[in-house]
Design a protein around this motif. Sequence first.
Motif, PDB file in Angstrom:
ATOM      1  N   SER A 130       0.830  -1.203   0.000  1.00 40.54           N
ATOM      2  CA  SER A 130       0.000   0.000   0.000  1.00 40.54           C
ATOM      3  C   SER A 130       0.861   1.248   0.000  1.00 40.54           C
ATOM      4  N   MET A 131       1.929   1.243   0.784  1.00 43.57           N
ATOM      5  CA  MET A 131       2.803   2.409   0.849  1.00 43.57           C
ATOM      6  C   MET A 131       3.580   2.592  -0.458  1.00 43.57           C
ATOM      7  N   VAL A 132       3.941   1.490  -1.101  1.00 46.03           N
ATOM      8  CA  VAL A 132       4.589   1.587  -2.418  1.00 46.03           C
ATOM      9  C   VAL A 132       3.628   2.212  -3.415  1.00 46.03           C
ATOM     10  N   SER A 133       2.369   1.766  -3.375  1.00 45.98           N
ATOM     11  CA  SER A 133       1.339   2.325  -4.246  1.00 45.98           C
ATOM     12  C   SER A 133       1.154   3.815  -3.978  1.00 45.98           C
ATOM     13  N   ASP A 134       1.165   4.191  -2.704  1.00 48.64           N
ATOM     14  CA  ASP A 134       0.996   5.597  -2.338  1.00 48.64           C
ATOM     15  C   ASP A 134       2.152   6.437  -2.862  1.00 48.64           C
ATOM     16  N   ARG A 135       3.371   5.926  -2.743  1.00 49.34           N
ATOM     17  CA  ARG A 135       4.529   6.672  -3.246  1.00 49.34           C
ATOM     18  C   ARG A 135       4.438   6.860  -4.758  1.00 49.34           C
ATOM     19  N   ARG A 136       3.982   5.824  -5.468  1.00 52.76           N
ATOM     20  CA  ARG A 136       3.829   5.958  -6.920  1.00 52.76           C
ATOM     21  C   ARG A 136       2.798   7.032  -7.250  1.00 52.76           C
ATOM     22  N   ALA A 137       1.681   7.020  -6.510  1.00 54.33           N
ATOM     23  CA  ALA A 137       0.629   8.012  -6.748  1.00 54.33           C
ATOM     24  C   ALA A 137       1.134   9.422  -6.470  1.00 54.33           C
ATOM     25  N   ILE A 138       1.881   9.592  -5.379  1.00 57.23           N
ATOM     26  CA  ILE A 138       2.441  10.909  -5.042  1.00 57.23           C
ATOM     27  C   ILE A 138       3.376  11.386  -6.140  1.00 57.23           C
ATOM     28  N   ASP A 139       4.209  10.491  -6.649  1.00 58.63           N
ATOM     29  CA  ASP A 139       5.137  10.865  -7.716  1.00 58.63           C
ATOM     30  C   ASP A 139       4.379  11.264  -8.976  1.00 58.63           C
ATOM     31  N   THR A 140       3.296  10.536  -9.279  1.00 56.69           N
ATOM     32  CA  THR A 140       2.483  10.861 -10.456  1.00 56.69           C
ATOM     33  C   THR A 140       1.825  12.230 -10.300  1.00 56.69           C
ATOM     34  N   ILE A 141       1.225  12.462  -9.125  1.00 59.20           N
ATOM     35  CA  ILE A 141       0.551  13.737  -8.868  1.00 59.20           C
ATOM     36  C   ILE A 141       1.552  14.887  -8.908  1.00 59.20           C
ATOM     37  N   GLY A 142       2.637  14.747  -8.161  1.00 60.21           N
ATOM     38  CA  GLY A 142       3.621  15.821  -8.089  1.00 60.21           C
ATOM     39  C   GLY A 142       4.257  16.126  -9.432  1.00 60.21           C
ATOM     40  N   SER A 143       4.549  15.083 -10.196  1.00 66.28           N
ATOM     41  CA  SER A 143       5.174  15.288 -11.503  1.00 66.28           C
ATOM     42  C   SER A 143       4.230  16.006 -12.455  1.00 66.28           C
ATOM     43  N   ALA A 144       2.932  15.691 -12.361  1.00 62.29           N
ATOM     44  CA  ALA A 144       1.947  16.362 -13.213  1.00 62.29           C
ATOM     45  C   ALA A 144       1.777  17.835 -12.845  1.00 62.29           C
ATOM     46  N   LEU A 145       2.100  18.185 -11.599  1.00 53.33           N
ATOM     47  CA  LEU A 145       1.981  19.567 -11.131  1.00 53.33           C
ATOM     48  C   LEU A 145       3.290  20.343 -11.232  1.00 53.33           C
ATOM     49  N   GLU A 146       4.371  19.664 -11.531  1.00 58.99           N
ATOM     50  CA  GLU A 146       5.704  20.266 -11.472  1.00 58.99           C
ATOM     51  C   GLU A 146       5.788  21.550 -12.304  1.00 58.99           C
ATOM     52  N   GLY A 156      -0.895  16.814   0.715  1.00 54.40           N
ATOM     53  CA  GLY A 156      -0.801  15.396   1.034  1.00 54.40           C
ATOM     54  C   GLY A 156      -1.303  15.125   2.440  1.00 54.40           C
ATOM     55  N   THR A 157      -1.447  13.845   2.756  1.00 49.43           N
ATOM     56  CA  THR A 157      -1.970  13.428   4.062  1.00 49.43           C
ATOM     57  C   THR A 157      -0.985  12.509   4.760  1.00 49.43           C
ATOM     58  N   SER A 158      -0.727  12.792   6.019  1.00 45.59           N
ATOM     59  CA  SER A 158       0.117  11.938   6.848  1.00 45.59           C
ATOM     60  C   SER A 158      -0.635  11.688   8.152  1.00 45.59           C
ATOM     61  N   GLY A 159      -0.005  11.873   9.294  1.00 51.10           N
ATOM     62  CA  GLY A 159      -0.655  11.700  10.586  1.00 51.10           C
ATOM     63  C   GLY A 159       0.310  12.057  11.693  1.00 51.10           C
ATOM     64  N   VAL A 160      -0.212  12.540  12.825  1.00 48.89           N
ATOM     65  CA  VAL A 160       0.688  12.943  13.905  1.00 48.89           C
ATOM     66  C   VAL A 160       1.377  11.747  14.553  1.00 48.89           C
ATOM     67  N   MET A 161       0.915  10.534  14.246  1.00 45.72           N
ATOM     68  CA  MET A 161       1.604   9.366  14.797  1.00 45.72           C
ATOM     69  C   MET A 161       2.954   9.112  14.141  1.00 45.72           C
ATOM     70  N   VAL A 162       3.340   9.939  13.151  1.00 41.36           N
ATOM     71  CA  VAL A 162       4.701   9.838  12.612  1.00 41.36           C
ATOM     72  C   VAL A 162       5.704  10.488  13.554  1.00 41.36           C
ATOM     73  N   LEU A 163       5.211  11.185  14.583  1.00 40.33           N
ATOM     74  CA  LEU A 163       6.088  11.894  15.499  1.00 40.33           C
ATOM     75  C   LEU A 163       6.619  10.989  16.601  1.00 40.33           C
ATOM     76  N   SER A 176       6.195   8.762   2.491  1.00 41.11           N
ATOM     77  CA  SER A 176       5.178   9.437   1.683  1.00 41.11           C
ATOM     78  C   SER A 176       5.104  10.920   2.028  1.00 41.11           C
ATOM     79  N   GLU A 177       5.163  11.226   3.327  1.00 40.78           N
ATOM     80  CA  GLU A 177       5.145  12.624   3.760  1.00 40.78           C
ATOM     81  C   GLU A 177       6.320  13.379   3.149  1.00 40.78           C
ATOM     82  N   ASN A 178       7.491  12.781   3.231  1.00 39.16           N
ATOM     83  CA  ASN A 178       8.682  13.436   2.687  1.00 39.16           C
ATOM     84  C   ASN A 178       8.608  13.575   1.170  1.00 39.16           C
ATOM     85  N   ALA A 179       7.977  12.590   0.516  1.00 45.80           N
ATOM     86  CA  ALA A 179       7.859  12.642  -0.945  1.00 45.80           C
ATOM     87  C   ALA A 179       6.988  13.807  -1.390  1.00 45.80           C
TER      88      ALA A 179
END
Length: 298
Positions: free
Chosen positions: A83-99, A107-114, A138-141
């Motif tokens: 799922s996280m691999v899929s999310d990274r691919r989606a983020i790359d697709t979205i970001g590249s289209a907006l570049e 993007g969406t993450s969560g405070v539990m990353v802290l 994903s957050e960093n991407a």
Amino acid sequence: MRVFVTGATGFIGSAVVAELLRTGHHVVGLARSDASAAALARQGAEAFGGDLNDAAALAAGVRSSDGVIHLAHDWAAGDLAESMVSDRRAIDTIGSALEGTNKPFVGTSGVMVLAPVRIGAEDDAGDPASAASFRVPSENAVLAFAQRGVRACVVRPSPSVHGPGDTRGFVAMFVQAARQHGKSAYIGAGDNRWSAVHRLDAARLFRLALEKGISGTRYHAVGDEGIPFREIAEKIGRGLGVPTVSLTPEQASAHFGPFAPFTAIDNPASSALTRARLAWEPQSPGLLEDLETGIYTS
């Protein structure tokens, strides 16, 4: 704006769609099924056929928009790593289209990353040893696209995003466990703290991040900074009319199942910088108030 939203029919996503429409935006929701398309139409949003793994469709939807809010995760495979691999691919697709467009990408993450125990702040980077470390890449991407001509920012919701209609979130699962076992529970003294936010307040923050978010910035969807888990369990117990008990970590595994480790996490988080930067203030009931009304237990 014409806003492209992934995860638009989810518990948070549907509230984000409603908030965007209420404030005059045109919403295009990514829909991978006829049921999702129909749900979007009922809200007054436009459906765009495709899914996170259809890079061509995803990029086309993004390019036709003035900004993107990415809420979806592909859990269909039932495998967190995939799922996280899929999310990274989606983020790359979205970001590249907006570049190079300077269009907003939220993007969406969560405070539990802290890191646990201390009160986490927006400017704190995600901790690779945190409970939600799988979200850190994903957050960093997303934030990396701030260096590529995209107004990229991240919203970190609390672990409890609560409100009417919540059937799959953490609190709903805690209530289900209490019903099943005839008792509400916490681990040890139950002093570990959970942050929380009402879904309507979270939706408003996503909209503000889209409209005014500063590129490269993280925002915290936190209404309740840190509620002792024992108090959450006690509210659930009273609402169901069952006793509230303390469990050992070993007993908690049988009671909470695979989510037992999360119930012991001390994860307070601040939204002070978010409130200052976006003039965001929670307006809806807090978690304990929601539990008091019986929306989870009646």
